[in-house]
Motif scaffolding. Structure first.
Motif, PDB file in Angstrom:
ATOM      1  N   VAL A 278       0.514  -1.055   0.179  1.00  0.00           N
ATOM      2  CA  VAL A 278       0.091   0.349   0.332  1.00  0.00           C
ATOM      3  C   VAL A 278       0.917   0.866   0.354  1.00  0.00           C
ATOM      4  CG1 VAL A 278      -1.333   1.553   0.990  1.00  0.00           C
ATOM      5  CG2 VAL A 278      -1.836  -1.183   1.639  1.00  0.00           C
ATOM      6  N   GLN A 279       0.375   1.986  -0.423  1.00  0.00           N
ATOM      7  CA  GLN A 279       1.792   3.366  -1.061  1.00  0.00           C
ATOM      8  C   GLN A 279       1.420   4.431  -0.466  1.00  0.00           C
ATOM      9  OE1 GLN A 279       1.773   3.473  -5.826  1.00  0.00           O
ATOM     10  NE2 GLN A 279       3.692   2.533  -5.512  1.00  0.00           N
ATOM     11  N   SER A 280      -0.405   4.498  -0.109  1.00  0.00           N
ATOM     12  CA  SER A 280      -1.216   5.750   0.995  1.00  0.00           C
ATOM     13  C   SER A 280      -1.649   4.750   1.952  1.00  0.00           C
ATOM     14  CB  SER A 280      -1.435   6.776  -0.444  1.00  0.00           C
ATOM     15  OG  SER A 280      -2.169   6.471  -0.940  1.00  0.00           O
ATOM     16  N   LYS A 281      -2.089   5.914   3.110  1.00  0.00           N
ATOM     17  CA  LYS A 281      -3.514   5.212   3.714  1.00  0.00           C
ATOM     18  C   LYS A 281      -4.492   5.373   2.732  1.00  0.00           C
ATOM     19  CE  LYS A 281      -4.323   5.760   8.732  1.00  0.00           C
ATOM     20  NZ  LYS A 281      -4.892   6.982   9.315  1.00  0.00           N
ATOM     21  N   CYS A 282      -5.287   4.453   3.385  1.00  0.00           N
ATOM     22  CA  CYS A 282      -6.821   4.456   2.769  1.00  0.00           C
ATOM     23  C   CYS A 282      -7.298   3.225   3.495  1.00  0.00           C
ATOM     24  CB  CYS A 282      -6.242   3.548   1.158  1.00  0.00           C
ATOM     25  SG  CYS A 282      -5.779   1.917   0.689  1.00  0.00           S
ATOM     26  N   THR A 283      -9.030   2.823   2.656  1.00  0.00           N
ATOM     27  CA  THR A 283      -9.242   0.987   3.605  1.00  0.00           C
ATOM     28  C   THR A 283      -9.334   0.274   2.781  1.00  0.00           C
ATOM     29  OG1 THR A 283     -11.154   3.644   4.612  1.00  0.00           O
ATOM     30  CG2 THR A 283     -11.435   0.819   4.310  1.00  0.00           C
ATOM     31  N   VAL A 284      -8.936  -0.477   3.058  1.00  0.00           N
ATOM     32  CA  VAL A 284      -9.117  -1.697   2.796  1.00  0.00           C
ATOM     33  C   VAL A 284     -10.132  -3.221   3.392  1.00  0.00           C
ATOM     34  CG1 VAL A 284      -7.162  -3.989   1.494  1.00  0.00           C
ATOM     35  CG2 VAL A 284      -6.439  -1.870   1.805  1.00  0.00           C
ATOM     36  N   HIS A 285     -10.486  -3.738   2.010  1.00  0.00           N
ATOM     37  CA  HIS A 285     -12.225  -4.476   2.273  1.00  0.00           C
ATOM     38  C   HIS A 285     -11.299  -5.505   1.742  1.00  0.00           C
ATOM     39  CE1 HIS A 285     -15.802  -5.847   4.129  1.00  0.00           C
ATOM     40  NE2 HIS A 285     -16.262  -6.078   2.761  1.00  0.00           N
ATOM     41  N   PHE A 286     -11.059  -6.441   2.631  1.00  0.00           N
ATOM     42  CA  PHE A 286     -10.596  -8.250   2.164  1.00  0.00           C
ATOM     43  C   PHE A 286     -12.396  -9.273   2.594  1.00  0.00           C
ATOM     44  CE2 PHE A 286      -7.625  -6.544   4.063  1.00  0.00           C
ATOM     45  CZ  PHE A 286      -6.558  -6.581   3.436  1.00  0.00           C
ATOM     46  N   THR A 287     -12.644  -9.370   1.802  1.00  0.00           N
ATOM     47  CA  THR A 287     -13.384 -10.907   1.162  1.00  0.00           C
ATOM     48  C   THR A 287     -13.176 -11.730   1.074  1.00  0.00           C
ATOM     49  OG1 THR A 287     -14.822  -9.002   0.861  1.00  0.00           O
ATOM     50  CG2 THR A 287     -16.307 -11.447   0.725  1.00  0.00           C
ATOM     51  N   ILE A 288     -13.732 -13.212   2.260  1.00  0.00           N
ATOM     52  CA  ILE A 288     -13.215 -14.858   1.748  1.00  0.00           C
ATOM     53  C   ILE A 288     -14.548 -15.442   1.133  1.00  0.00           C
ATOM     54  CG2 ILE A 288     -12.063 -16.312   2.139  1.00  0.00           C
ATOM     55  CD1 ILE A 288     -10.221 -13.653   2.023  1.00  0.00           C
ATOM     56  N   SER A 289     -14.717 -16.436  -0.043  1.00  0.00           N
ATOM     57  CA  SER A 289     -15.590 -16.761  -0.145  1.00  0.00           C
ATOM     58  C   SER A 289     -15.783 -17.777  -0.966  1.00  0.00           C
ATOM     59  CB  SER A 289     -16.769 -16.407  -1.093  1.00  0.00           C
ATOM     60  OG  SER A 289     -16.314 -15.667  -2.904  1.00  0.00           O
ATOM     61  N   ASN A 290     -15.790 -19.326   0.049  1.00  0.00           N
ATOM     62  CA  ASN A 290     -15.549 -20.856  -0.552  1.00  0.00           C
ATOM     63  C   ASN A 290     -16.500 -21.253  -1.401  1.00  0.00           C
ATOM     64  OD1 ASN A 290     -18.482 -22.230   0.136  1.00  0.00           O
ATOM     65  ND2 ASN A 290     -18.170 -20.876   1.625  1.00  0.00           N
ATOM     66  N   SER A 291     -16.390 -22.299  -2.461  1.00  0.00           N
ATOM     67  CA  SER A 291     -17.438 -22.428  -3.781  1.00  0.00           C
ATOM     68  C   SER A 291     -18.219 -23.315  -3.942  1.00  0.00           C
ATOM     69  CB  SER A 291     -15.857 -22.779  -4.744  1.00  0.00           C
ATOM     70  OG  SER A 291     -15.109 -24.300  -4.124  1.00  0.00           O
ATOM     71  N   ASP A 292     -18.775 -23.865  -2.888  1.00  0.00           N
ATOM     72  CA  ASP A 292     -19.777 -24.937  -2.492  1.00  0.00           C
ATOM     73  C   ASP A 292     -19.930 -23.922  -2.053  1.00  0.00           C
ATOM     74  OD1 ASP A 292     -19.452 -24.125  -0.156  1.00  0.00           O
ATOM     75  OD2 ASP A 292     -18.543 -26.460  -0.429  1.00  0.00           O
ATOM     76  N   ASN A 293     -20.202 -22.779  -1.678  1.00  0.00           N
ATOM     77  CA  ASN A 293     -21.141 -21.442  -0.745  1.00  0.00           C
ATOM     78  C   ASN A 293     -22.393 -22.686   0.339  1.00  0.00           C
ATOM     79  OD1 ASN A 293     -22.186 -19.404  -1.611  1.00  0.00           O
ATOM     80  ND2 ASN A 293     -24.867 -19.835  -2.410  1.00  0.00           N
ATOM     81  N   LYS A 294     -21.613 -22.932   0.671  1.00  0.00           N
ATOM     82  CA  LYS A 294     -21.203 -23.776   2.078  1.00  0.00           C
ATOM     83  C   LYS A 294     -20.815 -22.985   3.029  1.00  0.00           C
ATOM     84  CE  LYS A 294     -22.726 -28.032  -0.442  1.00  0.00           C
ATOM     85  NZ  LYS A 294     -23.048 -29.486  -0.170  1.00  0.00           N
ATOM     86  N   PRO A 295     -21.726 -23.364   4.057  1.00  0.00           N
ATOM     87  CA  PRO A 295     -20.943 -21.926   5.796  1.00  0.00           C
ATOM     88  C   PRO A 295     -20.019 -23.006   5.858  1.00  0.00           C
ATOM     89  CG  PRO A 295     -23.615 -22.512   5.831  1.00  0.00           C
ATOM     90  CD  PRO A 295     -23.219 -23.341   4.180  1.00  0.00           C
ATOM     91  N   HIS A 296     -18.279 -22.050   6.147  1.00  0.00           N
ATOM     92  CA  HIS A 296     -17.268 -22.680   6.873  1.00  0.00           C
ATOM     93  C   HIS A 296     -16.854 -21.734   7.160  1.00  0.00           C
ATOM     94  CE1 HIS A 296     -18.034 -26.811   4.310  1.00  0.00           C
ATOM     95  NE2 HIS A 296     -17.771 -25.454   3.157  1.00  0.00           N
ATOM     96  N   PRO A 297     -16.517 -21.890   8.817  1.00  0.00           N
ATOM     97  CA  PRO A 297     -15.343 -20.973   8.859  1.00  0.00           C
ATOM     98  C   PRO A 297     -14.565 -20.587   8.497  1.00  0.00           C
ATOM     99  CG  PRO A 297     -16.269 -22.519  11.106  1.00  0.00           C
ATOM    100  CD  PRO A 297     -16.854 -23.126   9.173  1.00  0.00           C
ATOM    101  N   MET A 298     -13.899 -18.966   8.137  1.00  0.00           N
ATOM    102  CA  MET A 298     -13.356 -18.828   7.295  1.00  0.00           C
ATOM    103  C   MET A 298     -12.855 -17.521   7.980  1.00  0.00           C
ATOM    104  SD  MET A 298     -14.414 -19.627   3.706  1.00  0.00           S
ATOM    105  CE  MET A 298     -15.567 -18.604   3.950  1.00  0.00           C
ATOM    106  N   GLY A 299     -11.425 -16.833   7.444  1.00  0.00           N
ATOM    107  CA  GLY A 299     -10.725 -15.763   8.022  1.00  0.00           C
ATOM    108  C   GLY A 299      -9.404 -15.563   7.365  1.00  0.00           C
ATOM    109  N   CYS A 300      -9.204 -14.739   8.098  1.00  0.00           N
ATOM    110  CA  CYS A 300      -7.791 -13.965   7.341  1.00  0.00           C
ATOM    111  C   CYS A 300      -6.637 -12.938   8.076  1.00  0.00           C
ATOM    112  CB  CYS A 300      -7.846 -12.958   6.236  1.00  0.00           C
ATOM    113  SG  CYS A 300      -8.661 -11.544   5.494  1.00  0.00           S
ATOM    114  N   TYR A 301      -6.010 -13.163   8.017  1.00  0.00           N
ATOM    115  CA  TYR A 301      -5.139 -12.692   9.242  1.00  0.00           C
ATOM    116  C   TYR A 301      -4.191 -11.444   8.300  1.00  0.00           C
ATOM    117  CZ  TYR A 301      -6.113 -16.468  12.714  1.00  0.00           C
ATOM    118  OH  TYR A 301      -6.506 -17.039  13.303  1.00  0.00           O
ATOM    119  N   ILE A 302      -4.176 -10.020   8.364  1.00  0.00           N
ATOM    120  CA  ILE A 302      -3.174  -9.314   8.068  1.00  0.00           C
ATOM    121  C   ILE A 302      -1.856  -8.761   8.432  1.00  0.00           C
ATOM    122  CG2 ILE A 302      -2.737  -7.076   7.182  1.00  0.00           C
ATOM    123  CD1 ILE A 302      -5.614  -8.709   7.477  1.00  0.00           C
ATOM    124  N   ILE A 303      -0.497  -9.475   7.891  1.00  0.00           N
ATOM    125  CA  ILE A 303       0.911  -9.298   8.957  1.00  0.00           C
ATOM    126  C   ILE A 303       1.659  -8.183   8.313  1.00  0.00           C
ATOM    127  CG2 ILE A 303       2.233 -10.390   9.172  1.00  0.00           C
ATOM    128  CD1 ILE A 303      -0.025 -11.613  10.240  1.00  0.00           C
TER     129      ILE A 303
END
Length: 365
Positions: A278-303
């Protein structure tokens, strides 16, 4: 043209029924036979501005009869304003009439002559911008509009889709917005309409002075059609499109050796991860979706690459078909780790990133 009919605001001082008698005068002078006519009672917005045609604010309506006289009984609540609209069934029928009101309550009656200000914007749901309702992660791709209110009052927002043989189910969402930016998460929803497969949907809402995000959408994604968004307000306001965000997408999967689970597990760094800058301060939105469109506990981490520390990400793994996370990110280099809550969950998934500024993004492993 319904709103062009004569209108009167009526406010009772106590709870009481209202009896309305409507008489056509000198019918034969104007027509060979009595044109069908009737009486409508709408929810009022004060003693100054006229009502628009809005089925959501219609409280009562008589039958439309072709006779000299028609009547309607309506139960009123004290200190509540109603709008009385006598009308013919067909437009452009000119004829004088006489209106009589009977009630046990004292009535404040005011003829309404001012139309509310009208603002119109045209848009289109097409391909990527046909995101559907909040049930789908793609909802943030819908066109969004910034509505700025300069005086407290009631505002009517009307969404009309293009005339088609089978209308789509359409609706409206409204959020309060202090910054006037695009809405990236569904929390804090201020008002919403019902979704109906009609050409028009109207949402009447009382709004304080401030900024609001208006999002018109179809219920299901990938329904392409032009639309018109109208606002009727009691004073000056502005409405304008909110610019779209930069959009990045990646398809990937958790498989043997890369399904490491969340940070509770020592194998979490085996998950697929992506470098972004990222070159300048901004809002970033992350979305994770699964291919079978069924409920699964998912997430992400930003390091943070430089500090080697977690600076953001999922704090609660919900059992849903998709999960999202928004955060303000300072200029710098980062890694995005995408994971399921438990290790060894083999799934295909999609990573979608929306950003206010351009970012550099590529897969590490």
């Amino acid at each position: 043209n319904f709103s062009k009919n004569p209108q009167w605001a009526i406010t009772p001082t106590v709870d009481a029924p209202l009896f309305i008698s409507l008489n056509q005068i000198d019918i034969r002078r104007y027509h060979k036979q009595s044109p069908p006519f009737g009486i409508c009672i709408m929810k009022g917005i004060g003693h100054e501005y006229r009502c628009e045609a809005n089925p959501n604010t219609l409280l009562a309506m008589s039958e439309f009869v072709g006779s000299r006289e028609n009547s309607l009984r309506f139960d009123m609540k004290a200190n509540t304003t109603y709008v009385l609209i006598p009308c013919t069934y067909e437009p452009n029928i000119e004829i004088p009439f006489y209106l009589s009101l009977f009630s046990r309550s004292t009535l404040e009656v005011t003829e309404l002559k001012k139309d509310r200000a009208l603002l119109t914007v045209k848009g289109e749901w097409i391909d990527n911008t046909a995101g559907g309702c909040l049930n789908y992660w793609t909802w943030i791709n819908n066109p969004q509009y910034l509505l700025t209110i300069t005086q407290r009052g009631s505002v009517s927002v009307e969404l009309e889709q293009q005339q088609i043989e089978k209308p789509h189910h359409i609706g409206i969402y409204i959020w309060k917005s202090d910054e006037g930016k695009r809405q990236l998460n569904s929390s804090g929803l201020f008002h919403q309409s019902q979704f109906t497969n009609s050409l028009k949907v109207t949402l009447e809402v009382p709004l304080e002075v401030g900024k609001y995000v208006v999002l018109p959408c179809t219920f299901y994604p990938a329904h392409n059609t032009p639309f018109t968004l109208k606002t009727f307000n009691i004073d000056t306001c502005t409405i304008r499109p909110i610019p779209s965000l930069y959009d990045y997408g990646l398809n990937d999967e958790w498989q043997s050796g890369t399904a490491g689970g969340c940070q509770n597990n020592p194998t979490w760094k085996n998950n697929p991860n992506y470098y972004f800058m990222v070159q300048s301060k901004c809002t970033v939105h992350f979305t994770i979706s699964n291919s079978d469109n069924k409920p699964h506990p998912m997430g992400c981490y930003i390091i943070d690459k430089k500090l080697n520390t977690t600076v953001g990400g999922t704090t609660r793994f919900a059992n849903t078909p998709f999960t999202s996370h928004s955060m303000e990110i300072n200029p710098g280099e980062y890694f995005l780790y995408v994971c399921t809550y438990h290790p060894n969950q083999y799934l295909s998934f999609h990573v979608h990133i929306h950003s206010e500024t351009q970012i550099l993004l590529y897969k590490v492993k």
